[in-house]
Design an enzyme around this catalytic site. Structure first.
Site, PDB file in Angstrom:
ATOM      1  N   GLY A 244       0.159   1.640   3.069  1.00 18.70           N
ATOM      2  CA  GLY A 244      -0.418   1.460   4.406  1.00 18.70           C
ATOM      3  C   GLY A 244       0.576   1.015   5.471  1.00 18.70           C
ATOM      4  O   GLY A 244       0.193   0.832   6.627  1.00 18.70           O
ATOM      5  N   GLU A 269       8.592  14.247  17.770  1.00 18.37           N
ATOM      6  CA  GLU A 269       9.555  15.346  17.720  1.00 18.37           C
ATOM      7  C   GLU A 269       9.384  16.090  16.393  1.00 18.37           C
ATOM      8  O   GLU A 269       9.527  15.474  15.332  1.00 18.37           O
ATOM      9  CB  GLU A 269      10.965  14.738  17.811  1.00 18.37           C
TER      10      GLU A 269
HETATM   11  C1  LIG Z   1       5.451   9.678   6.045  1.00 16.25           C
HETATM   12  C2  LIG Z   1       5.642   8.174   5.785  1.00 16.25           C
HETATM   13  C3  LIG Z   1       6.265   7.548   7.020  1.00 16.25           C
HETATM   14  C4  LIG Z   1       4.265   7.555   5.523  1.00 16.25           C
HETATM   15  O1  LIG Z   1       4.430   6.154   5.300  1.00 16.25           O
HETATM   16  P1  LIG Z   1       3.525   5.365   4.234  1.00 16.25           P
HETATM   17  O2  LIG Z   1       3.773   3.924   4.402  1.00 16.25           O
HETATM   18  O3  LIG Z   1       3.690   5.948   2.893  1.00 16.25           O
HETATM   19  O4  LIG Z   1       2.071   5.727   4.825  1.00 16.25           O
HETATM   20  P2  LIG Z   1       0.690   5.062   4.415  1.00 16.25           P
HETATM   21  O5  LIG Z   1       0.865   4.218   3.217  1.00 16.25           O
HETATM   22  O6  LIG Z   1       0.134   4.429   5.628  1.00 16.25           O
HETATM   23  O7  LIG Z   1      -0.160   6.349   4.046  1.00 16.25           O
HETATM   24  C5  LIG Z   1       0.287   7.230   3.018  1.00 16.25           C
HETATM   25  C6  LIG Z   1      -0.791   7.449   1.970  1.00 16.25           C
HETATM   26  O8  LIG Z   1      -1.033   6.229   1.287  1.00 16.25           O
HETATM   27  C7  LIG Z   1      -2.435   5.993   1.217  1.00 16.25           C
HETATM   28  N1  LIG Z   1      -2.651   4.528   1.291  1.00 16.25           N
HETATM   29  C8  LIG Z   1      -2.480   3.754   2.358  1.00 16.25           C
HETATM   30  N2  LIG Z   1      -2.762   2.473   2.070  1.00 16.25           N
HETATM   31  C9  LIG Z   1      -3.087   2.462   0.785  1.00 16.25           C
HETATM   32  C10 LIG Z   1      -3.477   1.446  -0.096  1.00 16.25           C
HETATM   33  N3  LIG Z   1      -3.551   0.182   0.303  1.00 16.25           N
HETATM   34  N4  LIG Z   1      -3.770   1.817  -1.346  1.00 16.25           N
HETATM   35  C11 LIG Z   1      -3.670   3.088  -1.738  1.00 16.25           C
HETATM   36  N5  LIG Z   1      -3.293   4.104  -0.943  1.00 16.25           N
HETATM   37  C12 LIG Z   1      -3.021   3.790   0.303  1.00 16.25           C
HETATM   38  C13 LIG Z   1      -2.993   6.700   2.397  1.00 16.25           C
HETATM   39  O9  LIG Z   1      -4.359   7.033   2.228  1.00 16.25           O
HETATM   40  C14 LIG Z   1      -2.127   7.904   2.507  1.00 16.25           C
HETATM   41  O10 LIG Z   1      -2.602   8.904   1.628  1.00 16.25           O
HETATM   42  P3  LIG Z   1      -2.612  10.453   2.036  1.00 16.25           P
HETATM   43  O11 LIG Z   1      -1.154  10.810   2.221  1.00 16.25           O
HETATM   44  O12 LIG Z   1      -3.257  11.121   0.906  1.00 16.25           O
HETATM   45  O13 LIG Z   1      -3.389  10.542   3.305  1.00 16.25           O
HETATM   46  C15 LIG Z   1       6.515   7.911   4.518  1.00 16.25           C
HETATM   47  O14 LIG Z   1       5.950   8.561   3.429  1.00 16.25           O
HETATM   48  C16 LIG Z   1       7.957   8.346   4.683  1.00 16.25           C
HETATM   49  O15 LIG Z   1       8.775   7.613   5.183  1.00 16.25           O
HETATM   50  N6  LIG Z   1       8.268   9.603   4.226  1.00 16.25           N
HETATM   51  C17 LIG Z   1       9.615  10.141   4.284  1.00 16.25           C
HETATM   52  C18 LIG Z   1      10.095  10.409   5.698  1.00 16.25           C
HETATM   53  C19 LIG Z   1       9.109  11.185   6.545  1.00 16.25           C
HETATM   54  O16 LIG Z   1       8.540  12.178   6.127  1.00 16.25           O
HETATM   55  N7  LIG Z   1       8.923  10.698   7.788  1.00 16.25           N
HETATM   56  C20 LIG Z   1       7.983  11.288   8.729  1.00 16.25           C
HETATM   57  C21 LIG Z   1       8.595  12.274   9.627  1.00 16.25           C
HETATM   58  S1  LIG Z   1      10.009  11.729  10.528  1.00 16.25           S
END
Ligand SMILES: CC(C)(COP(=O)(O)OP(=O)(O)OC[C@H]1O[C@@H](n2cnc3c(N)ncnc32)[C@H](O)[C@@H]1OP(=O)(O)O)[C@@H](O)C(=O)NCCC(=O)NCCS
EC number: 2.3.1.48
Length: 413
Positions: A244, A269
Site C-alpha cells: 500500500g 509521463e
Molecule cells: C508500481 C509501484 C510504484 C506500486 O507500488 P506498491 O507500493 O507496490 O503499490 P501498492 O502496494 O499501493 O499496490 C500494489 C498492489 O498491492 C495491493 N495491496 C496494497 N496494499 C495491500 C495490503 N495491505 N495487503 C495486500 N495487498 C495490498 C494492491 O491491491 C495492489 O494490487 P493490484 O496490483 O492487484 O491492484 C511499484 O510496484 C513499483 O515501484 N514498481 C516498479 C517501478 C514502476 O513500475 N513504477 C511506476 C512507473 S514509473
C-alpha cells in the site's frame, strides 16, 4: 577435414556459452538494516530488467558463476559493490575478452561505494545518524499480522537539502533495475520536486529510518500563470511493494499539489500499466465522496458537473475523471439487472468506440482519394466484425480492471 573443423567450432561455441550469465539473476540487491542481513539470502532481491546496462539479451559474457552484489544500507543507501565469479573466460581461451561488468555498473553507481564487506558492515553503525531529508508531508501506519505495527513518513525534499543530491544519486540507480525505460534526471533543474517514503524502525532502542521508495515530479509551465506537475519516476523498493505504500505516496503527492492554487492538473509521463492501476485507485478514493459522483448522479451519465468538481477540488483532468466515473458507476450498477448492465456496457463501449469512429471518418476521406485496390487493403483492416470483437474484448478487459479497483477500495481504502 571440413567436418572436423565444424565439430571443433561447435565444441568451442558450446564451451564459450558456459561463460554466459543472465544478469538479472547475477545481480543481487539488498537493503540492509542489521549485520546478519548481509549473509541472509532471504533478504536478497533481483532486477526485473538489466537491458539498459547489459544490452537487450541481459547477458554478461566471460564469467562462470558471476555474482554482482549491490547492497545498500537501509537509510543512507551507502553502497557495497562487489563482483565475484568462479572462473573467467581468459583462463580457458587466450584471445577472448570478457565483458567489462565492473565498468558497466560503475557507469550508473556514484563514486564513494565500498567493495569491502567489513567496511560496509561497519557503515551500518552510522545509520543511527541518518535522518529523513526535507519536510514531513504525511505519516501513516501499517499493521502487519506477524511483525506488528509500522510507521511510515512521506517527505518533500529540495535538491539543495544538504546530502540529498548524493543520496538521490544512489537511490536512482534502482530505477535501472525496475523501470523498463528508465533514465536519470537532471536534478539541477529547479522544476523537479522530490518525494521520499521512509519506514521508522527500532534498533537497540533507537529509532532509525529505512528508505522505502520515492517519486520525482516535474513542474511544467502552463500559460499564463499555472503549472502542470507531471509524475516522472515512481519506485517502491521491491521488499516493500504490495503493502500500500505506492497508493499512500501517490495520494499524499496528489493532495500536496491540490493545495497549490497555481496547479492546473496533475499528469504522468508515459504511465505504466501498474501506475495507471494505482492512479485509478487513488483518484476513485478521492472522488467517491464528491457530490457530483453520488450514486443517483452516476446512473444519469458522465456530466459537466463531474468534470468541473474533479478539476476544481482535486485537479483531476477530464480524461481521468471519466475513468473514475466509469469505475464508480460500475460499483453502483446491478450487473445482474439486464437493463442496468446493458446501459453500463453501452456507456463504456461508446467511449471505447471513439478511436474506431475516427477510423471510419478517415476511411470515408480515404475513399475519395485512394485507388480501388488501395482502398480494399485499408477496408480489410477495418472489417466490422473484427471491430465488434475487438471492442467487446477491450470492454471485458476494462471492466475486469475496474472490478479490481472496486475490490481494493472495499478492502484497503
Ligand atoms: C508500481 C509501484 C510504484 C506500486 O507500488 P506498491 O507500493 O507496490 O503499490 P501498492 O502496494 O499501493 O499496490 C500494489 C498492489 O498491492 C495491493 N495491496 C496494497 N496494499 C495491500 C495490503 N495491505 N495487503 C495486500 N495487498 C495490498 C494492491 O491491491 C495492489 O494490487 P493490484 O496490483 O492487484 O491492484 C511499484 O510496484 C513499483 O515501484 N514498481 C516498479 C517501478 C514502476 O513500475 N513504477 C511506476 C512507473 S514509473
Amino acid at each position: 577435414m571440413f567436418k572436423y573443423f565444424v565439430i571443433r567450432v561447435n565444441a568451442m561455441e558450446k564451451k564459450l556459452a558456459e561463460y554466459k550469465c543472465d544478469t538479472n539473476e547475477a545481480i543481487s540487491l539488498k537493503v540492509v538494516r542489521f549485520p546478519e542481513d548481509v549473509d541472509d539470502d532471504s533478504t536478497t532481491f533481483h532486477p526485473e530488467f538489466s537491458h539498459q546496462v547489459f544490452g537487450d539479451d541481459e547477458i554478461a559474457f566471460g564469467y562462470k558463476g558471476l555474482q554482482i552484489q549491490l547492497f545498500y544500507t537501509a537509510g543512507n543507501l551507502s553502497t557495497l559493490f562487489k563482483v565475484k565469479y568462479s572462473s573467467k573466460v581468459t583462463e580457458a581461451f587466450d584471445c577472448v575478452e570478457p565483458d567489462d561488468v565492473e565498468g558497466k555498473i560503475r557507469e550508473i553507481i556514484p563514486a564513494g561505494f565500498t567493495s569491502n564487506t567489513d567496511d560496509f558492515t561497519s557503515l551500518l553503525e552510522k545509520e543511527a545518524n541518518f535522518k529523513p531529508f526535507g519536510t514531513l508531508l504525511h505519516s501513516y501506519t501499517v499493521h502487519n499480522e506477524e511483525a506488528g505495527e509500522f510507521t511510515y513518513q512521506i517527505h518533500k525534499v529540495e535538491i539543495s537539502c544538504p546530502g540529498f543530491r548524493e543520496y538521490h544519486e544512489r537511490l536512482q540507480t534502482f530505477l535501472m533495475w525496475f523501470i523498463e525505460t528508465a533514465s536519470f534526471i537532471d536534478a539541477d533543474d529547479d522544476r523537479w520536486d522530490f518525494f521520499l517514503v521512509f519506514e521508522k524502525y527500532n534498533k537497540d532502542g533507537e529509532t532509525l529510518y529505512a528508505t522505502v521508495g520515492y517519486m520525482t515530479v516535474y513542474n511544467y509551465y502552463v500559460y499564463p500563470d499555472k503549472t502542470r506537475p507531471r509524475v516522472s519516476q515512481m519506485l517502491i523498493l521491491p521488499p516493500f511493494q504490495g503493502e500500500g505504500h505506492g497508493a499512500q505516496l501517490l495520494e499524499a503527492v496528489h493532495r500536496f499539489y491540490c493545495s497549490l492554487p497555481k496547479v492546473q492538473d496533475i499528469t504522468a509521463e508515459d504511465p505504466s500499466e501498474n501506475y495507471v492501476k494505482l492512479r485509478d485507485f487513488v483518484l476513485v478514493k478521492l472522488c467517491q465522496n464528491l457530490p457530483s459522483f453520488a450514486e443517483d448522479k452516476l446512473l444519469l451519465g458522465f456530466s459537466a458537473d463531474m468534470v468541473q468538481e474533479a478539476q476544481d477540488k482535486l485537479k483531476i483532468n477530464k480524461k481521468h475523471a471519466r475513468r473514475v466515473y466509469e469505475i464508480l458507476r460500475l460499483r453502483a450498477t446491478d450487473m445482474s439487472d439486464e437493463k442496468q448492465a446493458r446501459e453500463y456496457r453501452l456507456e463504456v463501449k461508446k467511449r471505447l468506440f471513439g478511436p474506431y469512429r475516427k477510423n471510419q471518418r478517415e476511411l470515408a476521406k480515404m475513399k475519395k482519394c485512394l485507388r480501388p485496390e488501395e482502398l480494399v487493403s485499408h477496408m480489410g483492416q477495418m472489417d466490422t466484425q473484427t471491430q465488434h470483437e475487438e471492442l467487446e474484448k477491450s470492454y471485458q478487459d476494462v471492466v475486469e480492471g475496474y472490478r479490481r479497483i472496486i475490490e481494493r477500495i472495499a478492502t484497503h481504502a
